[in-house]
Design a protein around this motif. Structure first.
Motif, mmCIF file in Angstrom:
data_model
loop_
_atom_site.group_PDB
_atom_site.id
_atom_site.type_symbol
_atom_site.label_atom_id
_atom_site.label_comp_id
_atom_site.label_asym_id
_atom_site.label_seq_id
_atom_site.Cartn_x
_atom_site.Cartn_y
_atom_site.Cartn_z
ATOM 1 N N LYS A 168 0.826 -1.222 0.000
ATOM 2 C CA LYS A 168 0.000 0.000 0.000
ATOM 3 C C LYS A 168 0.859 1.272 0.000
ATOM 4 N N LEU A 169 2.178 1.119 0.130
ATOM 5 C CA LEU A 169 3.048 2.297 0.139
ATOM 6 C C LEU A 169 3.256 2.876 -1.257
ATOM 7 N N LYS A 170 2.983 2.102 -2.280
ATOM 8 C CA LYS A 170 3.207 2.570 -3.647
ATOM 9 C C LYS A 170 2.399 3.832 -3.924
ATOM 10 N N GLY A 171 3.109 4.877 -4.350
ATOM 11 C CA GLY A 171 2.452 6.142 -4.669
ATOM 12 C C GLY A 171 2.277 7.073 -3.488
ATOM 13 N N LYS A 172 2.515 6.593 -2.263
ATOM 14 C CA LYS A 172 2.401 7.448 -1.080
ATOM 15 C C LYS A 172 3.555 8.444 -1.055
ATOM 16 N N LYS A 173 3.284 9.622 -0.513
ATOM 17 C CA LYS A 173 4.323 10.641 -0.377
ATOM 18 C C LYS A 173 4.848 10.632 1.063
ATOM 19 N N ILE A 174 6.164 10.512 1.195
ATOM 20 C CA ILE A 174 6.812 10.528 2.503
ATOM 21 C C ILE A 174 7.912 11.589 2.469
ATOM 22 N N VAL A 175 7.935 12.438 3.490
ATOM 23 C CA VAL A 175 8.951 13.488 3.595
ATOM 24 C C VAL A 175 9.879 13.174 4.758
ATOM 25 N N HIS A 176 11.169 13.274 4.504
ATOM 26 C CA HIS A 176 12.153 13.174 5.584
ATOM 27 C C HIS A 176 12.723 14.565 5.834
ATOM 28 N N ILE A 177 12.421 15.126 7.003
ATOM 29 C CA ILE A 177 12.980 16.407 7.422
ATOM 30 C C ILE A 177 14.168 16.098 8.324
ATOM 31 N N TYR A 178 15.347 16.528 7.901
ATOM 32 C CA TYR A 178 16.534 16.083 8.621
ATOM 33 C C TYR A 178 17.498 17.234 8.926
ATOM 34 N N HIS A 179 18.199 17.065 10.023
ATOM 35 C CA HIS A 179 19.253 17.984 10.442
ATOM 36 C C HIS A 179 20.352 17.931 9.385
ATOM 37 N N ASN A 180 20.725 19.082 8.845
ATOM 38 C CA ASN A 180 21.681 19.121 7.738
ATOM 39 C C ASN A 180 23.106 18.930 8.256
ATOM 40 N N SER A 181 23.403 17.698 8.624
ATOM 41 C CA SER A 181 24.689 17.333 9.222
ATOM 42 C C SER A 181 24.929 15.867 8.892
ATOM 43 N N PRO A 182 26.132 15.343 9.171
ATOM 44 C CA PRO A 182 26.360 13.903 8.936
ATOM 45 C C PRO A 182 25.311 13.037 9.629
ATOM 46 N N TYR A 183 24.911 13.426 10.828
ATOM 47 C CA TYR A 183 23.869 12.682 11.544
ATOM 48 C C TYR A 183 22.569 12.637 10.752
ATOM 49 N N GLY A 184 22.061 13.805 10.391
ATOM 50 C CA GLY A 184 20.761 13.868 9.737
ATOM 51 C C GLY A 184 20.710 13.152 8.402
ATOM 52 N N LYS A 185 21.852 13.110 7.720
ATOM 53 C CA LYS A 185 21.910 12.506 6.385
ATOM 54 C C LYS A 185 22.043 10.986 6.416
ATOM 55 N N GLU A 186 22.357 10.411 7.581
ATOM 56 C CA GLU A 186 22.640 8.973 7.654
ATOM 57 C C GLU A 186 21.493 8.106 7.138
ATOM 58 N N ALA A 187 20.240 8.503 7.400
ATOM 59 C CA ALA A 187 19.091 7.668 7.014
ATOM 60 C C ALA A 187 18.741 7.789 5.541
ATOM 61 N N ASN A 188 19.236 8.826 4.865
ATOM 62 C CA ASN A 188 18.792 9.096 3.495
ATOM 63 C C ASN A 188 19.047 7.958 2.510
ATOM 64 N N PRO A 189 20.240 7.358 2.473
ATOM 65 C CA PRO A 189 20.455 6.271 1.507
ATOM 66 C C PRO A 189 19.476 5.106 1.684
ATOM 67 N N THR A 190 19.190 4.750 2.935
ATOM 68 C CA THR A 190 18.241 3.664 3.200
ATOM 69 C C THR A 190 16.852 4.031 2.714
ATOM 70 N N LEU A 191 16.412 5.248 3.017
ATOM 71 C CA LEU A 191 15.083 5.687 2.586
ATOM 72 C C LEU A 191 14.987 5.734 1.067
ATOM 73 N N GLU A 192 16.060 6.161 0.413
ATOM 74 C CA GLU A 192 16.057 6.239 -1.055
ATOM 75 C C GLU A 192 15.959 4.852 -1.684
ATOM 76 N N ILE A 193 16.678 3.886 -1.139
ATOM 77 C CA ILE A 193 16.615 2.515 -1.660
ATOM 78 C C ILE A 193 15.224 1.929 -1.444
ATOM 79 N N LEU A 194 14.666 2.140 -0.258
ATOM 80 C CA LEU A 194 13.328 1.616 0.036
ATOM 81 C C LEU A 194 12.268 2.282 -0.844
ATOM 82 N N ALA A 195 12.461 3.562 -1.150
ATOM 83 C CA ALA A 195 11.519 4.256 -2.046
ATOM 84 C C ALA A 195 11.534 3.611 -3.432
#
Length: 336
Positions: A168-195
């Motif tokens: 049911k996630l297909k087509g859903k919009k998800i926003v990641h608001i993150y601290h612009n630092s090495p910490y905040g960016k850590e989750a981005n690659p995983t989220l991009e692959i899952l997307a």
């Protein structure tokens, strides 16, 4: 099983570090504390520093130290800045620390190359470079019990369950608001692959430090109109994000913070507007545990507490108490 394996690995490296020669008069185990009690990250930094201090004090007061050897520690103010963190580390490494808790992903990144040279264990508990969980390449770095990649995938699994299935996630919009630092960016690659794998539309919105100005970010959120929001924030950024989400009337039960975006100081300022907001965690809050009874008895009743008594049991306080426990037990076993 994975946690046990990681702890055994940490024990082995701590034992190696402790085998290094130390001055004959040194009858303490030294652990530097890189803290940030001042600046925009103080709301998160103060309870974190207090948890470390109180647990180490407890071990000294109740147990006489670790296997009879007292713990010595010293705070050094970093203001959550990588350059100050490295400065603090360099200043204190001459005291033969067996391990260091950088308590900042940015500082952790800077210290990782130094660890095998200085033979100082890095314990970045639930933060730091996720890739360092692979001990084949990073034998001196430990980030158990959790990593940002596993957390991001857990968030997506939670969203899938709430939506009625991962399909049911297909087509859903998800926003990641993150601290612009090495910490905040850590989750981005995983989220991009899952997307890519699951077909949801991912938008990444960075918030610059310290995070007090987020109007433009939340205007974008209103325009995108996502189904879910995931926040990886820290310090003052968190309370501002929760307030802004409430201000645009976004459904708060569809806003999820990571485990650094779910403390008392993050939600209390928003008042009723924070109702429904959730955050992830890997431990329980509150002061109803045996360790807290011991802290009250052996630390606060003796006037040696670092926090106000009512601060014992806060989310970040408990997190660093657990962090300190793992440190102590690794050292205790390495000494045996």
């Amino acid at each position: 099983m994975r946690l046990r394996t990681l702890l055994i690995g940490m024990l082995a490296v701590v034992a190696w570090a402790m085998a290094a020669p130390a001055p004959a008069q040194d009858k303490t185990i030294f652990i530097p504390l890189l803290v940030y009690r001042t600046g925009p990250y103080a709301p998160s930094g103060v309870p974190s520093a207090n948890g470390f201090n109180d647990y180490f004090t407890l071990v000294n007061e109740r147990d006489g130290g670790i296997n009879g050897v007292k713990i010595a520690w010293e705070e050094c103010e970093t203001q959550y800045k990588a350059d100050l963190g490295v400065e603090c580390y360099e200043r204190m490494k001459g005291k033969n620390p067996v391990l260091v808790n950088p308590f900042s992903t940015g500082i952790t990144y800077q210290l990782i190359p130094k660890a095998p040279v200085d033979k100082v264990v890095i314990h970045s508990s639930g933060y730091g470079m996720t890739a360092s969980a692979d001990g084949r390449w990073f034998p001196w770095v430990f980030n158990f019990p959790m990593t940002y990649w596993s957390q991001a995938s857990a968030f997506i699994k939670y969203v899938g369950a709430q939506e009625g299935g991962m399909d049911k996630l297909k087509g859903k919009k998800i926003v990641h608001i993150y601290h612009n630092s090495p910490y905040g960016k850590e989750a981005n690659p995983t989220l991009e692959i899952l997307a890519q794998q699951l077909g949801f539309e991912l938008t990444l919105l960075a918030v610059d430090t310290p995070g007090q100005e987020q109007k433009a970010t939340w205007l974008q959120v209103r325009r995108i109109n996502p189904a879910w929001i995931y926040i990886s924030g820290w310090g003052v950024m968190n309370q501002v994000a929760v307030k802004e989400a409430s201000a645009i009337s976004f459904p708060m039960d569809h806003v999820v913070g990571n485990w650094w975006t779910g403390t008392e100081s993050d939600v209390v300022p928003a008042g009723e507007g924070a109702k429904g907001y959730k955050s992830m965690t890997f431990h329980a809050p509150g002061h109803g545990f045996k360790v807290h009874q011991d802290i009250f008895k052996h630390v606060y009743d003796k006037g040696k507490g670092s926090a106000k008594r009512e601060g014992v049991g806060e989310v970040l306080y408990n997190r660093t108490v657990i962090n300190a426990m793992l440190d102590v037990e690794a050292i205790r076993t390495a000494m045996a």
